[in-house]
Enzyme design. Structure first.
Site, PDB file in Angstrom:
ATOM      1  N   LYS A 162       0.829  -1.202   0.000  1.00  0.00           N
ATOM      2  CA  LYS A 162       0.000   0.000   0.000  1.00  0.00           C
ATOM      3  C   LYS A 162       0.869   1.260   0.000  1.00  0.00           C
ATOM      4  O   LYS A 162       0.628   2.188  -0.792  1.00  0.00           O
ATOM      5  CB  LYS A 162      -0.928   0.014   1.222  1.00  0.00           C
ATOM      6  N   ASP A 181      -6.786   1.367   1.353  1.00  0.00           N
ATOM      7  CA  ASP A 181      -6.774   1.615   2.789  1.00  0.00           C
ATOM      8  C   ASP A 181      -8.155   1.286   3.335  1.00  0.00           C
ATOM      9  O   ASP A 181      -8.986   0.706   2.648  1.00  0.00           O
ATOM     10  CB  ASP A 181      -6.357   3.061   3.085  1.00  0.00           C
TER      11      ASP A 181
END
Length: 253
Positions: A162, A181
């Protein structure tokens, strides 16, 4: 003569009132209990285009909400944002970047000093080690410049997929994946853009159904939408431009 209590309870169980039904239908859904909707897969391309068009209308000037002036600062801020709000990170980073503006400077920073500056972001000891370790590798192995591949970025301490996607997309405009997220995860499930529940698998679904030239902006737009309209506990469907294309509209409260 009043009916026995058992009789009243039985009737309540058999024929709940409208308020009870509404409460059952609009039960609170959490990150742990949220499941994919039973919708057509892959999703209707027309519905996907409607979602993308709605997000563009709502957030034409979308950007990452972490304050930064260069790719290295973005990397540091993203590492600090784990289990922490962007607002808190933005309160901490001005002092951090003023004292240690470059990878070389941060690589030489004493750990206790780093820990004291970033303490309020949580997990500050591990984050301090990640900042110092990542800065050292960047300075020593990459000449002070951030690498521009997922594989190389993931070699840095504190950098998972991420974080690497955030840096590549936001700092360099390189679309290697989709940032997932907590907001993107929640909205992707509500919008039935995925059949999965883990960030890694959700990313793969999004990469399949979203055109690549939207990957970077989509993540920021969903994050903005999740913070402004599509709240976790009570989404504001009445004021949501995406409601006509959202299978979850008005189902959670």
């Amino acid at each position: 003569m009043a009916r026995p209590i058992a009789g009243r309870v039985k009737k309540a169980l058999v024929a709940p009132g409208r308020a009870a039904i509404t409460k059952i239908m609009r039960k609170r859904v959490t990150k742990a209990t949220r499941k994919p909707l039973r919708q057509r897969w892959p999703p209707d391309p027309a519905r996907v285009r409607a979602i993308l068009a709605g997000l563009e209308r709502l957030y034409p000037d979308v950007d990452c909400e972490l304050d930064r002036e260069n790719p290295f600062q973005l990397l540091c801020a993203t590492i600090l944002s784990a289990q922490c709000t962007d607002e808190r990170v933005n309160q901490v980073t001005p002092k951090l970047f003023a004292l240690f503006p470059t990878p070389a400077a941060m690589a030489e920073a004493p750990l206790p000093v780093l820990e004291d500056i970033i303490r309020s972001t949580g997990f500050y000891r591990q984050k301090a080690r990640s900042l110092k370790g990542a800065a050292h590798i960047i300075a020593e192995q990459h000449g002070g410049d951030l690498p521009r591949t997922i594989a190389d970025l993931r070699q840095l301490p504190g950098v998972a997929r991420k974080t690497a996607n955030v840096v590549l997309g936001t700092a360099f405009g390189i679309a290697e994946g989709v940032v997932v997220d907590t907001h993107v995860q929640r909205l992707a499930l509500r919008l039935a853009l995925t059949r999965q529940t883990t960030p890694e698998k959700i990313e793969q679904d999004l990469m399949r159904v979203i055109p690549r030239d939207h990957w970077i902006r989509l993540s920021h737009q969903l994050i903005w939408h999740g913070r402004r309209i599509c709240f976790a506990r009570k989404p504001d469907c009445d004021h949501c431009l995406l409601a006509p294309a959202c299978p979850s509209a008005f189902r959670e409260g």
